[in-house]
Scaffold this motif. Structure first.
Motif, PDB file in Angstrom:
ATOM      1  N   VAL A   1       0.867  -1.181   0.000  1.00 13.66           N
ATOM      2  CA  VAL A   1       0.000   0.000   0.000  1.00 13.66           C
ATOM      3  C   VAL A   1       0.902   1.229   0.000  1.00 13.66           C
ATOM      4  N   VAL A   2       1.277   1.647  -1.184  1.00 19.74           N
ATOM      5  CA  VAL A   2       2.210   2.756  -1.391  1.00 19.74           C
ATOM      6  C   VAL A   2       1.698   3.568  -2.569  1.00 19.74           C
ATOM      7  N   ASP A   3       1.672   4.887  -2.445  1.00 23.63           N
ATOM      8  CA  ASP A   3       1.131   5.735  -3.504  1.00 23.63           C
ATOM      9  C   ASP A   3       2.194   6.320  -4.424  1.00 23.63           C
ATOM     10  N   GLU A   4       3.430   5.858  -4.348  1.00 21.44           N
ATOM     11  CA  GLU A   4       4.472   6.283  -5.280  1.00 21.44           C
ATOM     12  C   GLU A   4       4.661   5.177  -6.314  1.00 21.44           C
ATOM     13  N   PRO A   5       4.281   5.398  -7.567  1.00 18.81           N
ATOM     14  CA  PRO A   5       4.341   4.324  -8.574  1.00 18.81           C
ATOM     15  C   PRO A   5       5.716   3.689  -8.718  1.00 18.81           C
ATOM     16  N   ALA A   6       6.781   4.507  -8.735  1.00 17.84           N
ATOM     17  CA  ALA A   6       8.121   3.948  -8.920  1.00 17.84           C
ATOM     18  C   ALA A   6       8.507   3.068  -7.740  1.00 17.84           C
ATOM     19  N   LEU A   7       8.209   3.523  -6.526  1.00 23.00           N
ATOM     20  CA  LEU A   7       8.528   2.737  -5.338  1.00 23.00           C
ATOM     21  C   LEU A   7       7.679   1.471  -5.280  1.00 23.00           C
ATOM     22  N   THR A   8       6.415   1.585  -5.648  1.00 20.82           N
ATOM     23  CA  THR A   8       5.534   0.412  -5.682  1.00 20.82           C
ATOM     24  C   THR A   8       6.093  -0.654  -6.613  1.00 20.82           C
ATOM     25  N   GLU A   9       6.540  -0.235  -7.787  1.00 22.73           N
ATOM     26  CA  GLU A   9       7.079  -1.189  -8.749  1.00 22.73           C
ATOM     27  C   GLU A   9       8.326  -1.882  -8.219  1.00 22.73           C
TER      28      GLU A   9
ATOM     29  N   VAL B   1       1.472  -6.793   5.231  1.00 22.10           N
ATOM     30  CA  VAL B   1       1.229  -5.571   4.460  1.00 22.10           C
ATOM     31  C   VAL B   1       2.434  -4.655   4.578  1.00 22.10           C
ATOM     32  N   VAL B   2       2.815  -4.050   3.463  1.00 25.16           N
ATOM     33  CA  VAL B   2       3.800  -2.966   3.472  1.00 25.16           C
ATOM     34  C   VAL B   2       3.014  -1.678   3.302  1.00 25.16           C
ATOM     35  N   LEU B   3       3.094  -0.785   4.286  1.00 24.14           N
ATOM     36  CA  LEU B   3       2.245   0.409   4.308  1.00 24.14           C
ATOM     37  C   LEU B   3       3.089   1.670   4.467  1.00 24.14           C
ATOM     38  N   ASP B   4       2.949   2.579   3.516  1.00 30.13           N
ATOM     39  CA  ASP B   4       3.617   3.881   3.592  1.00 30.13           C
ATOM     40  C   ASP B   4       2.759   4.807   4.440  1.00 30.13           C
ATOM     41  N   VAL B   5       3.306   5.274   5.560  1.00 31.97           N
ATOM     42  CA  VAL B   5       2.514   6.106   6.466  1.00 31.97           C
ATOM     43  C   VAL B   5       2.325   7.520   5.931  1.00 31.97           C
ATOM     44  N   ALA B   6       3.018   7.884   4.854  1.00 35.71           N
ATOM     45  CA  ALA B   6       2.888   9.227   4.295  1.00 35.71           C
ATOM     46  C   ALA B   6       1.805   9.295   3.226  1.00 35.71           C
ATOM     47  N   LEU B   7       0.921   8.290   3.156  1.00 31.10           N
ATOM     48  CA  LEU B   7      -0.118   8.275   2.139  1.00 31.10           C
ATOM     49  C   LEU B   7      -0.986   9.523   2.226  1.00 31.10           C
TER      50      LEU B   7
ATOM     51  N   ARG C   1       8.366 -10.254  -5.291  1.00 30.13           N
ATOM     52  CA  ARG C   1       8.083 -11.387  -6.191  1.00 30.13           C
ATOM     53  C   ARG C   1       9.329 -12.234  -6.401  1.00 30.13           C
ATOM     54  N   TYR C   2      10.486 -11.593  -6.349  1.00 32.41           N
ATOM     55  CA  TYR C   2      11.737 -12.332  -6.501  1.00 32.41           C
ATOM     56  C   TYR C   2      11.921 -13.329  -5.364  1.00 32.41           C
ATOM     57  N   GLU C   3      11.282 -13.073  -4.205  1.00 33.66           N
ATOM     58  CA  GLU C   3      11.327 -14.012  -3.087  1.00 33.66           C
ATOM     59  C   GLU C   3      10.419 -15.210  -3.315  1.00 33.66           C
ATOM     60  N   GLY C   4       9.644 -15.192  -4.398  1.00 34.22           N
ATOM     61  CA  GLY C   4       8.689 -16.265  -4.649  1.00 34.22           C
ATOM     62  C   GLY C   4       7.339 -16.009  -4.015  1.00 34.22           C
ATOM     63  N   TRP C   5       7.091 -14.771  -3.564  1.00 32.22           N
ATOM     64  CA  TRP C   5       5.836 -14.427  -2.908  1.00 32.22           C
ATOM     65  C   TRP C   5       4.817 -13.910  -3.914  1.00 32.22           C
ATOM     66  N   HIS C   6       3.531 -14.068  -3.582  1.00 27.99           N
ATOM     67  CA  HIS C   6       2.469 -13.423  -4.344  1.00 27.99           C
ATOM     68  C   HIS C   6       2.310 -11.999  -3.822  1.00 27.99           C
ATOM     69  N   VAL C   7       2.261 -11.033  -4.716  1.00 29.41           N
ATOM     70  CA  VAL C   7       2.239  -9.621  -4.321  1.00 29.41           C
ATOM     71  C   VAL C   7       1.111  -8.908  -5.047  1.00 29.41           C
ATOM     72  N   ARG C   8       0.412  -8.054  -4.315  1.00 35.21           N
ATOM     73  CA  ARG C   8      -0.599  -7.187  -4.915  1.00 35.21           C
ATOM     74  C   ARG C   8      -0.413  -5.793  -4.352  1.00 35.21           C
ATOM     75  N   SER C   9      -0.636  -4.785  -5.175  1.00 35.69           N
ATOM     76  CA  SER C   9      -0.567  -3.400  -4.710  1.00 35.69           C
ATOM     77  C   SER C   9      -1.959  -2.801  -4.714  1.00 35.69           C
ATOM     78  N   ALA C  10      -2.164  -1.807  -3.839  1.00 32.92           N
ATOM     79  CA  ALA C  10      -3.463  -1.145  -3.740  1.00 32.92           C
ATOM     80  C   ALA C  10      -3.262   0.272  -3.241  1.00 32.92           C
ATOM     81  N   ALA C  11      -4.119   1.181  -3.685  1.00 35.62           N
ATOM     82  CA  ALA C  11      -4.125   2.533  -3.150  1.00 35.62           C
ATOM     83  C   ALA C  11      -4.713   2.514  -1.744  1.00 35.62           C
ATOM     84  N   ALA C  12      -4.455   3.571  -0.978  1.00 38.40           N
ATOM     85  CA  ALA C  12      -4.903   3.603   0.407  1.00 38.40           C
ATOM     86  C   ALA C  12      -6.411   3.419   0.526  1.00 38.40           C
TER      87      ALA C  12
END
Length: 266
Positions: A25-33, A66-72, A40-51
């Motif tokens: 949950v990160v609103d910076e496209p470059a950082l999200t990517e 969850v990975v959450l950017d507190v500056a959303l 995903r390189y760890e073999g995990w399933h990953v999904r991104s979402a807006a706040a």
């Protein structure tokens, strides 16, 4: 349960063999990517979402962390974790915070065993913190240690200890992250931009020579009085592989030629 991941180390799995699921949950496209690629390189399933869609995504995706950017923008960093946990009780959250979080807005973010990473950060640090949270999560059965082995070099990701031939090697935090990235990719040439992206800050704009500098630090420590393991590929990058065996000297005899010394390319 655990198995080998694409990185060659222990992978965390569910009892049914399905991979770990992480919601970003990160609103910076470059950082999200960058985050999604690293996870995903760890073999995990990953999904991104807006706040605004994070709670709904958590209900559908059922993440293990969850990975959450507190500056959303427009999101309350205190309320969003509670909304996420209303769908997934006990859900661990890794918070991405400013370098020096303070004040009421960031108070109590790590309550309940959660963790945080301050910006700027390296992707390796994010992965390591997430693995720590996931191992404590009741949603996973995996409890194995994560140890990387290349030749006689051993790196324990849990204890952050490094040994070569049984000799302990003390590394700084950055040296450890660099060695970990190399050892996750044995015999693979890693370019300077790849190393910068994974080991240093995603915002690190600067000097490729910092990679050369830290490679030299590692070489001094892990190759002291031992055959080389870290090799340079000119114009391409660096790789690590098991050291070539030293050729034993043959017994001298009538007409015997002196044994040749083993040669190593650096």
């Amino acid at each position: 349960m655990t198995t080998a991941s694409p990185t060659g180390r222990t992978q965390l799995l569910h009892d049914d063999g399905s991979p770990v699921r992480v919601l970003v949950v990160v609103d910076e496209p470059a950082l999200t990517e960058l985050l999604c690629l690293a996870l995903r390189y760890e073999g995990w399933h990953v999904r991104s979402a807006a706040a605004g869609a994070a709670a709904a995504a958590a209900a559908e995706f059922r993440p293990d962390a969850v990975v959450l950017d507190v500056a959303l923008a427009g999101a309350d960093a205190q309320e969003l974790p509670a909304r996420l946990r209303s769908e997934r009780p006990g859900l661990p959250v890794l918070f991405l915070t400013p370098k020096d979080p303070g004040g009421e807005r960031f108070a109590g973010l790590t309550a309940g065993g959660d963790d945080r990473v301050a910006k700027p950060f390296g992707m390796e640090e994010v992965v390591a913190r997430l693995r720590g949270l996931l191992r404590r999560s009741p949603s996973l059965a995996a409890r194995g240690r994560s140890v990387l082995v290349v030749g006689d070099l051993v790196l324990d990701e849990d204890s952050r200890e490094v040994f070569r031939g049984g000799r302990e090697i003390r590394l700084t935090a950055t040296e450890f992250e660099l060695l970990r990235f190399l050892m996750r990719n044995p015999r693979r040439v890693l370019s300077k931009p790849q190393i910068l992206d994974r080991v240093w800050s995603y915002e690190f704009g600067g000097r490729a020579n910092v990679v050369e500098l830290y490679i030299s630090y590692l070489r001094r420590k892990i190759e002291a009085d031992a055959p080389p393991m870290i090799h340079t590929r000119r114009g391409a990058g660096y790789l690590i592989k098991p050291a070539e065996p030293v050729l034993a000297a043959r017994p001298a005899g009538p007409g015997a030629r002196p044994a040749k010394k083993a040669m190593y390319s650096v």
